[in-house]
Design a protein around this motif. Sequence first.
Motif, PDB file in Angstrom:
ATOM      1  N   VAL A  18       0.839  -1.201   0.000  1.00 14.34           N
ATOM      2  CA  VAL A  18       0.000   0.000   0.000  1.00 14.34           C
ATOM      3  C   VAL A  18       0.874   1.252   0.000  1.00 14.34           C
ATOM      4  O   VAL A  18       2.021   1.224   0.436  1.00 14.34           O
ATOM      5  CB  VAL A  18      -0.937   0.038   1.234  1.00 14.34           C
ATOM      6  N   LEU A  19       0.296   2.358  -0.479  1.00 18.82           N
ATOM      7  CA  LEU A  19       0.979   3.651  -0.443  1.00 18.82           C
ATOM      8  C   LEU A  19      -0.019   4.695   0.051  1.00 18.82           C
ATOM      9  O   LEU A  19      -1.124   4.794  -0.495  1.00 18.82           O
ATOM     10  CB  LEU A  19       1.485   4.049  -1.835  1.00 18.82           C
ATOM     11  N   PRO A  20       0.336   5.481   1.065  1.00 15.63           N
ATOM     12  CA  PRO A  20      -0.600   6.503   1.560  1.00 15.63           C
ATOM     13  C   PRO A  20      -0.784   7.623   0.552  1.00 15.63           C
ATOM     14  O   PRO A  20       0.111   7.932  -0.237  1.00 15.63           O
ATOM     15  CB  PRO A  20       0.088   7.010   2.837  1.00 15.63           C
ATOM     16  N   ASN A  21      -1.973   8.213   0.559  1.00 20.80           N
ATOM     17  CA  ASN A  21      -2.311   9.308  -0.361  1.00 20.80           C
ATOM     18  C   ASN A  21      -2.069   8.907  -1.811  1.00 20.80           C
ATOM     19  O   ASN A  21      -1.539   9.690  -2.617  1.00 20.80           O
ATOM     20  CB  ASN A  21      -1.504  10.570  -0.016  1.00 20.80           C
ATOM     21  N   TYR A  22      -2.502   7.701  -2.152  1.00 21.53           N
ATOM     22  CA  TYR A  22      -2.287   7.187  -3.509  1.00 21.53           C
ATOM     23  C   TYR A  22      -3.442   6.263  -3.866  1.00 21.53           C
ATOM     24  O   TYR A  22      -3.873   5.434  -3.052  1.00 21.53           O
ATOM     25  CB  TYR A  22      -0.970   6.410  -3.550  1.00 21.53           C
ATOM     26  N   TRP A  23      -3.954   6.420  -5.088  1.00 18.90           N
ATOM     27  CA  TRP A  23      -5.066   5.598  -5.547  1.00 18.90           C
ATOM     28  C   TRP A  23      -4.558   4.274  -6.109  1.00 18.90           C
ATOM     29  O   TRP A  23      -3.552   4.239  -6.816  1.00 18.90           O
ATOM     30  CB  TRP A  23      -5.897   6.340  -6.590  1.00 18.90           C
ATOM     31  N   MET A  24      -5.255   3.202  -5.786  1.00 15.43           N
ATOM     32  CA  MET A  24      -4.854   1.863  -6.189  1.00 15.43           C
ATOM     33  C   MET A  24      -6.097   1.078  -6.620  1.00 15.43           C
ATOM     34  O   MET A  24      -7.227   1.447  -6.277  1.00 15.43           O
ATOM     35  CB  MET A  24      -4.171   1.149  -5.015  1.00 15.43           C
TER      36      MET A  24
END
Length: 510
Positions: free
Chosen positions: A238-244
């Motif tokens: 996961v990556l914060p402040n990032y759409w996936m």
Amino acid sequence: MKKFTVILLIIAMCLASFTGCGKKDNEKDTNKDTNVTSNENNDANDESNKTSDKPAKLKLFLHSRDIQDKSFSKDYIEEKTNTELEITQVTTKELENKLNIILASGKRPDIMNFYTDAMEDKLAKGGALLPLNEYFDKYPELKASRTEEVWNTMRHDDGNIYAIGYSTARPLSIIAYRKDWLDKFGMEVPTTLDEYYEFAKKVALEDPDGNGKNDTFAMGGYSRVDKFMDHIFGAYGVLPNYWMEKDGQIVNGSVQPEIKEALKYLKKLYDEKIIDPEFVTDNSSRWKTKVKAGTFGAGETKIHLFDKNNFQNYYAPFIQKNPEGEFVYGPVLQGGCDSPIGVRTESAKGWVRTGISSECKDVDAALRLLAWAASEEGNKFVNYGVEGEHYKEEDGHVTRLIDNAKGKELDIDKFYIAKTALIDHSSPEFQDAIDYSKKSAASNPADGIMVDESSKYEADLVDFTNREFIGMIVGATDIESGFDSFVQEWNQRGGEALTKAINDKYQARK
């Protein structure tokens, strides 16, 4: 006979005068037709320099690069595009706030920079921007400066393209390690979170630079967690402040349950003084100073450290302070989840964008400037200056003939309008590093999707996420209970509505 001749001459002069007056009344349409014909039959750059004898005055509102009036570059661009540029420059932090103030005053600049989707969407929907795509046929070099894929990312729901972004190699960060320190400790490049911890601890606690001070850390940052901590978050998928994309749906990495374990790992590093404690208060400038000084040795960092030709001035200061220093890149870390991911990829739209005001009084002049800046000739000048004087090119590789100080004095590489950052002058090591990082970088499936909810909620959600996660990392908030409360408030602050809006549009585009 002579009297008759005089009368004829007087009549002829009157007719000529009448014809001239008639031309003045229709001059605008006539010139317009002439320009179109010229564009259809001549090279656009040649045409741009012949549209008028008098330079067109344009007001520019730009991201501050400290461009000086009457500088070599400014004068050169004005001469090439037959323009006279009045430039207002504002720092990135204040850019869009000042733009809002200027727009509210009714004094719109002819050409303006902005950098968020929210601002672009607001300007486009408010009718403040000119649709660039309507002029692609007239200015083909503008269209040719970006791929169809990039233009589609820039395209709004009404089918129009209102801005051109700063184009650069992506991603601009990489997971890297000090090779000289790995060698000193007899260690290999980490491939797992456990191996990373062991090396990171030595970097921070065992004085790898041998100066007898506790002044090295595995990594740092500047007042946020979505910059240069992706190697840890990504290990958990996961990556914060990032759409996936997850199970066919668009989700935000900030509220995924895997974030909690990543935060616990980061807290452990912080508690053991492996992370620079000043990451909470540092700004980007101070962080860059530390990067160039060689303070950090294990984690996500600027990819420019691999350019031995000193693109963006990272490598030279680093080597000056660390003559034996060397970086080596590493893979996505394993051990946090079954499907770890790499660092985030910057938007194809560009971090700073340029649009033309719909109220611009000389649209042709504004487009002429953008088209020249985007063209191969213009873009090479903006990046490097004049060939033979400021750089030379052999077999596709560019060698600079002036140093950074001289380039700054001449205002070379300062005009961020329709710019494509060239790396023709960079070293093979730098280009290899870009290729390496690109292979594992996380893509953003929502790139280019703009919804009304973005301008309402996104900026606040990003700030809220950074603030809350930093609190959890430094121990101000308990992670176990704090994260669940964070998710609930994130949704209430507009995150749920924003996610739904983006996901609905994403599904419609499939």
